[in-house]
Design an enzyme around this catalytic site. Sequence first.
Site, PDB file in Angstrom:
ATOM      1  N   LYS A  15       1.035  -1.237  -0.077  1.00 18.37           N
ATOM      2  CA  LYS A  15       0.001   0.119   0.014  1.00 18.37           C
ATOM      3  C   LYS A  15       1.078   1.124  -0.084  1.00 18.37           C
ATOM      4  O   LYS A  15       1.958   1.399   0.913  1.00 18.37           O
ATOM      5  CB  LYS A  15      -0.800   0.110   1.206  1.00 18.37           C
ATOM      6  CG  LYS A  15      -1.888  -0.812   1.205  1.00 18.37           C
ATOM      7  CD  LYS A  15      -3.224  -0.515   2.000  1.00 18.37           C
ATOM      8  CE  LYS A  15      -4.406  -1.197   2.013  1.00 18.37           C
ATOM      9  NZ  LYS A  15      -5.457  -0.605   2.940  1.00 18.37           N
ATOM     10  N   ASP A 109     -11.399   2.631  12.073  1.00 20.76           N
ATOM     11  CA  ASP A 109     -11.921   2.756  10.787  1.00 20.76           C
ATOM     12  C   ASP A 109     -12.392   1.534   9.892  1.00 20.76           C
ATOM     13  O   ASP A 109     -12.176   1.156   8.982  1.00 20.76           O
ATOM     14  CB  ASP A 109     -10.791   3.264   9.774  1.00 20.76           C
ATOM     15  CG  ASP A 109     -11.213   4.003   8.520  1.00 20.76           C
ATOM     16  OD1 ASP A 109     -12.492   4.171   8.263  1.00 20.76           O
ATOM     17  OD2 ASP A 109     -10.432   3.978   7.508  1.00 20.76           O
TER      18      ASP A 109
END
Length: 721
Positions: A15, A109
């Site tokens: 990522k 999240d």
Amino acid sequence: YQAYDRELERQVALKLIRSDLAANPEILKRFKQELILARQITHKNVIRIFDLGQADGFKFITMDYIEGEDLQSLLRRKKKLEPAEAANIIAQTCRALEAAHAEGVIHRDLKPQNIMLDKRGRAYVMDFGIARSTLAPGMTQTGALIGTPDYMSPEQAKGQTLDARSDLFSVGIIFYEMLAGQTPFLADTTMGKLWKRTNELARPLGELDKTIPPTLCEIVRRCLEIDPHKRFASAAELLQQIEVWQGPKAGTRVLVQRVGGLPAYVKWAGTGLAVALVAAGFFLRSKLGTRLAAPHAPVSLLIADFDNKTGDPVFDGTLEPMLGIALEGAPFISSYNRGQAKKVAARIQPGASHMEAALAQLVAVREGVNAVVAGSIQKERSGYKVYVTTLDPATGRALLKEESDASNKQDVLAAAGKLAERIRKGLGDTTPESAQKSAAETFTAGSLEAAHQYAVGQDLQQSGKWTDAINAYGQAAKSDPDLGRAYAGTAAMYANLGKNQEAEKYYQLALERIDRMTDREKYRTRSGYYLLMHNQAKAIEELSALVSQYPADTAGHANLALAYFYGRNMSKTLEEQKRAMEITPHSLLQRVNYAMYALYAEDFDTAAKEAQSILNENPKFDQALRTLALAELGRGHNEEARQNYKKLQGVGAYGASIASTGLADLELYEGRLTEAAAILERAIADDRAAKDEEAAADRTATLALTELARGKTSEAVSAAG
């Protein structure tokens, strides 16, 4: 991106960190701090972060690569999921959160994009710690709005201090979306969505779709409480409720957590409680009875093995369960579980194959049963004669003596029914004669062979031989297709085996024949069906009616306690279990159930006290030893827990097996990973020698995680493989 890590020699996911964030040294520092913490989470449902790296001016994070899709993609394709599939994904998410929260890591999240699904259906939670890492320099958690608005908790939307319960609110939104096909807080703007969750309760799932199971609707509702204190206290508590709905095949493990933080891995299989409750009669040891409860003190009876003097094997074990059914026509009489009695008898007199009257008296004295019913059947020139004697277990004095004639085999059951009626009257039953005759009509089977096969099924059920019991009940139903209790028995056995579809099928067959059952059996059959269908409210309704009409029904109170337990109403659970204990105050079974419930309620002092009192009477009662060990652990008395586990090691193969798990947990809790691994390796070898592959697989998974925590990746992979 998918990449190959040459150092780890494995495929990884990569990522990239946004350039505006990567350019800020403070944010990078926070990334590193959070990722170091997140890397401590080692769990099969967590995507593990490997490294924070840099190449060609790009900052990136590497993590486990999962071949599959994220939950958001799945929902885009399907819109919504079947309840079982949704529950499976949420259960795995809860296990991941349980591991993270134990390490002090809150996700912040959680959303469908952060839940990956592989081709085998395993769910993985990713991006722990990353949301908080993006806070601007100098910004603390309080006052910061971090996360995805659609899945934020109310306290997160307000920028307040968060704890683990914030993640559970996000879980509730995801669960809602999977079941309903939409999120619960719909609005045209982000601020509108945030306002709704902080001021309005979500629309009940049941209003959107009446086919969604009520239990799951209630789980979601509780997750979405605005006040965190009204939600589940932990991911473990939420997981437990989901596993109860999923049923025994879900591989349930129950977390017992003490105030102050018992570690997440101190788990124990919930089967101990289930086994004890099965013996208490949870799976419908079918009995019959009539209405009109009388104001009479409870009387418990133990039926000894009859002496079959006819030489005809069709009478072996046939009259005892049928007599018990008939005796319970009186609302104040309860028949003590013969399967449990035989276990006690085996401890009193090892090697005994027959629970004759004298041995039954010893069992009754030990278990606090009020009377023993002994009997015999013999062949005579004119037919058969059945003798029954009711005995005072303490003195052996005959309280009642009755006999009855039968002109042929098929009339023997009716003769036993007449004897039961006389015994009931002799003990004080004032039920009207018309009601007693109505009960007698449902007492008899269509044939003596059906009654015998049913009795064989009862004996096999009480011995834990559930597959064999199914065959016997099937033979009973074949001989008498209208014998409703045979179908109910079959349903209960399939439920024990985790074959819920088959269980539902046979409950339906039993319910179609419910007219041949009297009230006790009707209540038990219906409540068993409702428990199977996870409809606790209806099960409680049926069982409450049962114990209202038959207040001496020990199994009824014990099963009602179980129904309340499934709904996590621990005060009512303990209340009903106390009533079961009051009826049979010396029953070790009912007392150990009470101790286990106290353990679940986190009343560790009561659990320890009750377990110890049981062990004072029977020092080798494995369930009590395990309960005491866990209660001591809950009280923070680690050494006392260890000593009880060591005692448990000497109580047969089953005791040794569960003791090894407990001792390994203790070593893990105290940070001795090498010792824990050694214990697990020995236990796995023992499991395989005993051909218990399920237990071996369970411990192997724990061993793999232990090796991973020790930094021994190759050993972890070898164990997991």
